[in-house]
Design an enzyme around this catalytic site. Structure first.
Site, short mmCIF file in Angstrom:
data_model
loop_
_atom_site.label_atom_id
_atom_site.label_comp_id
_atom_site.label_asym_id
_atom_site.label_seq_id
_atom_site.Cartn_x
_atom_site.Cartn_y
_atom_site.Cartn_z
N GLU A 93 31.36 37.80 -17.82
CA GLU A 93 32.59 38.58 -17.86
C GLU A 93 33.41 38.36 -16.59
OE1 GLU A 93 30.72 41.96 -20.77
OE2 GLU A 93 31.37 42.62 -18.81
N CYS A 106 38.37 39.13 -10.46
CA CYS A 106 36.97 39.31 -10.09
C CYS A 106 36.16 38.35 -10.95
CB CYS A 106 36.63 40.78 -10.38
SG CYS A 106 34.96 41.23 -10.01
N CYS A 113 21.91 38.20 -13.03
CA CYS A 113 21.55 38.22 -11.62
C CYS A 113 20.06 38.54 -11.52
CB CYS A 113 22.36 39.26 -10.87
SG CYS A 113 22.00 39.26 -9.09
N CYS A 117 19.28 45.01 -8.39
CA CYS A 117 19.67 46.24 -7.70
C CYS A 117 19.63 47.37 -8.73
CB CYS A 117 21.06 46.11 -7.09
SG CYS A 117 21.15 44.78 -5.87
N CYS A 120 22.87 48.60 -10.76
CA CYS A 120 23.81 47.58 -11.24
C CYS A 120 23.46 47.13 -12.66
CB CYS A 120 23.78 46.37 -10.30
SG CYS A 120 24.76 45.00 -10.88
N GLY A 163 26.45 38.23 -10.88
CA GLY A 163 25.70 37.24 -10.12
C GLY A 163 25.79 37.42 -8.61
N GLU A 164 24.86 36.75 -7.95
CA GLU A 164 24.82 36.77 -6.49
C GLU A 164 25.31 35.40 -6.00
OE1 GLU A 164 24.39 38.69 -3.74
OE2 GLU A 164 24.67 36.79 -2.73
N SER A 195 31.22 38.22 -2.13
CA SER A 195 30.48 39.47 -1.97
C SER A 195 29.00 39.15 -2.12
CB SER A 195 30.93 40.47 -3.03
OG SER A 195 30.16 41.65 -2.93
N ASN A 295 29.69 53.63 -11.02
CA ASN A 295 30.10 53.56 -12.42
C ASN A 295 28.85 53.55 -13.29
OD1 ASN A 295 33.02 53.33 -12.10
ND2 ASN A 295 32.54 51.39 -11.10
N CYS A 338 33.41 48.04 -11.49
CA CYS A 338 32.33 47.45 -10.68
C CYS A 338 30.98 47.83 -11.25
CB CYS A 338 32.33 48.02 -9.27
SG CYS A 338 33.65 47.48 -8.28
N1 SAH Z 1 25.98 40.18 -6.22
C1 SAH Z 1 27.08 40.44 -5.39
C2 SAH Z 1 28.41 40.44 -6.10
C3 SAH Z 1 28.51 41.13 -7.42
S1 SAH Z 1 28.38 42.88 -7.42
C4 SAH Z 1 26.88 41.72 -4.61
O1 SAH Z 1 25.97 42.47 -4.93
O2 SAH Z 1 27.64 41.93 -3.67
C5 SAH Z 1 29.96 43.44 -6.88
C6 SAH Z 1 29.95 44.84 -6.27
O3 SAH Z 1 29.79 45.87 -7.29
C7 SAH Z 1 28.81 45.04 -5.30
O4 SAH Z 1 29.19 45.71 -4.13
C8 SAH Z 1 27.89 45.89 -6.12
O5 SAH Z 1 26.98 46.54 -5.30
C9 SAH Z 1 28.83 46.80 -6.84
N2 SAH Z 1 28.20 47.52 -7.95
C10 SAH Z 1 27.16 47.10 -8.70
N3 SAH Z 1 26.83 48.02 -9.63
C11 SAH Z 1 27.70 49.05 -9.47
C12 SAH Z 1 27.90 50.28 -10.18
N4 SAH Z 1 27.15 50.62 -11.21
N5 SAH Z 1 28.90 51.09 -9.76
C13 SAH Z 1 29.69 50.71 -8.72
N6 SAH Z 1 29.56 49.56 -8.06
C14 SAH Z 1 28.57 48.73 -8.40
FE1 SF4 Z 2 22.62 43.41 -7.00
FE2 SF4 Z 2 25.02 42.17 -6.97
FE3 SF4 Z 2 22.98 41.21 -8.44
FE4 SF4 Z 2 24.17 43.47 -9.18
S1 SF4 Z 2 25.10 41.45 -9.11
S2 SF4 Z 2 21.93 43.06 -9.13
S3 SF4 Z 2 24.66 44.37 -7.19
S4 SF4 Z 2 23.02 41.38 -6.20
#
Ligand code: SAH
Ligand code: SF4
Length: 357
Positions: A93, A106, A113, A117, A120, A163-164, A195, A295, A338
């Site tokens: 997406e 974005c 990923c 986390c 996420c 993704g990371e 990010s 979110n 996000c």
């Molecule tokens: N993997 C990278 C980039 C993608 S995530 C990273 O983790 O930075 C982009 C952003 O969205 C990150 O700051 C992540 O922590 C945040 N994010 C992930 N899940 C979320 C959620 N459920 N609500 C709000 N922000 C979230």
């Molecule tokens: Fe964590 Fe970013 Fe991967 Fe989501 S996309 S699991 S926030 S590293």
């Protein structure tokens, strides 16, 4: 038959090498990049300033392939979300967020990923594979082609989709080269942001390799809590991460700062004490903090902090002289906010299964 080379995978240097191998002069790179990125012509036959012989060769050995757009959804607040097919039933997406003075795209860097986390949605889906440079850069082209008719534009590109990015370094770096290159997208280094959740060795390389902006997904001020929210912290704890941040801040010619992202989770990381600890951690660091209201998504038990708690948290940081802003949630009704980007991922890590058990 050997597979054709997708020229969207090549940055300017790679294209120079490609044309040199064909016995062509370097100016062919400029001609081709103008066709692709400025004129948005993707059919070699129409590139009339290339010789007929070169056009024929390109048609034989190369291609300019786009992934297919599966759907495009518009939210009431102007946010657009695309679902893009990446083969084998995988979908990623991408989201466009218009604001008064800018338009942010974005983009995703991986199918899913692997970092899991706990807050996420992408992390819950598991991981299938890295995206190629072509699959990253064509996301920007797809959005550009769509926006052309709307009068809107992309002023900023952020690797904050699925993704990371720091676990897909080479493809992401080449994509950054193209985003910054005047012959391609010509964005300034401040308008392209990687990010990362903190892959320390990659961040050290990134600091030297691409002069783009950096956002760090911090989310917790102590290792004890961060180990739970951002599991990669167990491998690269906060101290090592802050050292890598220091390397980034001191690399390059221009003054740099880092955006620290902090998702606000009710009763988990949002107390006064957490704010004090965060302020202490970031003291003296050239930092901005971005508080992100959590979110929700179906698999998660977390709740978002109240607006009042977020305000109090922000005030503690302000009082310690730390620049802080709260991100407004956008595009929620099309699940484009996000952390809501889920796609469809044929998980290869089997994490999604383990969680369901
Ligand atoms: N993997 C990278 C980039 C993608 S995530 C990273 O983790 O930075 C982009 C952003 O969205 C990150 O700051 C992540 O922590 C945040 N994010 C992930 N899940 C979320 C959620 N459920 N609500 C709000 N922000 C979230
Ligand atoms: Fe964590 Fe970013 Fe991967 Fe989501 S996309 S699991 S926030 S590293």
């Amino acid at each position: 038959m050997t597979q054709k080379l997708n020229l969207f995978n090549l940055n300017q240097n790679d294209l120079n090498e490609f044309f040199a191998k064909l016995g062509e002069k370097p100016f062919r790179t400029q001609q081709l990049m103008k066709w692709i990125y400025k004129d948005q012509v993707f059919d070699f036959e129409q590139m009339l300033n290339l010789s007929k012989k070169l056009r024929d060769t390109l048609s034989t050995v190369a291609c300019l392939d786009f992934p297919a757009v599966v759907s495009k959804n518009h939210a009431l607040d102007g946010v657009v979300k695309w679902v893009i097919a990446m083969g084998n039933d995988n979908h990623i997406e991408m989201v466009y967020i218009p604001e008064k003075d800018r338009g942010t795209l974005c983009i995703s860097s991986q199918v899913g990923c692997a970092l899991a986390c706990t807050f996420c949605s992408t992390g819950y889906q598991g991981f299938n594979r890295n995206l190629s440079t072509a699959e990253i850069i064509t996301q920007v082209l797809i959005a550009n082609l769509h926006l052309k008719t709307t009068g809107k534009r992309i002023s900023n590109v952020v690797f904050m989709g699925m993704g990371e990015p720091m676990l897909n370094e080479e493809a992401v770096y080449s994509a950054c080269d193209l985003l910054l290159d005047d012959l391609a997208f010509g964005l300034s280094r401040r308008k392209v942001t990687i990010s990362s959740s903190g892959v320390v060795p990659a961040l050290l390389r990134m600091s030297e390799r691409v002069p783009v902006s950096l956002a760090i997904s911090l989310h917790a001020p102590t290792d004890e809590l961060r180990d739970i929210l951002v599991p990669i912290n167990k491998k690269y704890p906060i101290k090592a991460l802050m050292k890598a941040c220091d390397v980034y801040l001191n690399a390059g010619q221009q003054e740099r700062h880092i955006l620290f992202e902090y998702v606000m989770l009710k009763g988990v990381n949002d107390t006064n004490e957490h704010a004090q600890q965060l302020a202490k951690l970031l003291k003296g660091v050239s930092a901005k903090v971005n508080l992100i209201p959590f979110n929700s998504f179906s698999q998660s038990d977390y709740q978002v902090s109240s607006a009042k708690t977020i305000e109090q948290f922000q005030n503690v940081l302000f009082s310690q002289g730390i620049r802080t802003m709260t991100r407004r949630t956008r595009g929620e009704e099309v699940a484009a906010a996000c952390g809501q980007l889920a796609g469809t991922i044929k998980d290869k890590t089997r994490r999604a299964d383990a969680r369901r058990r």
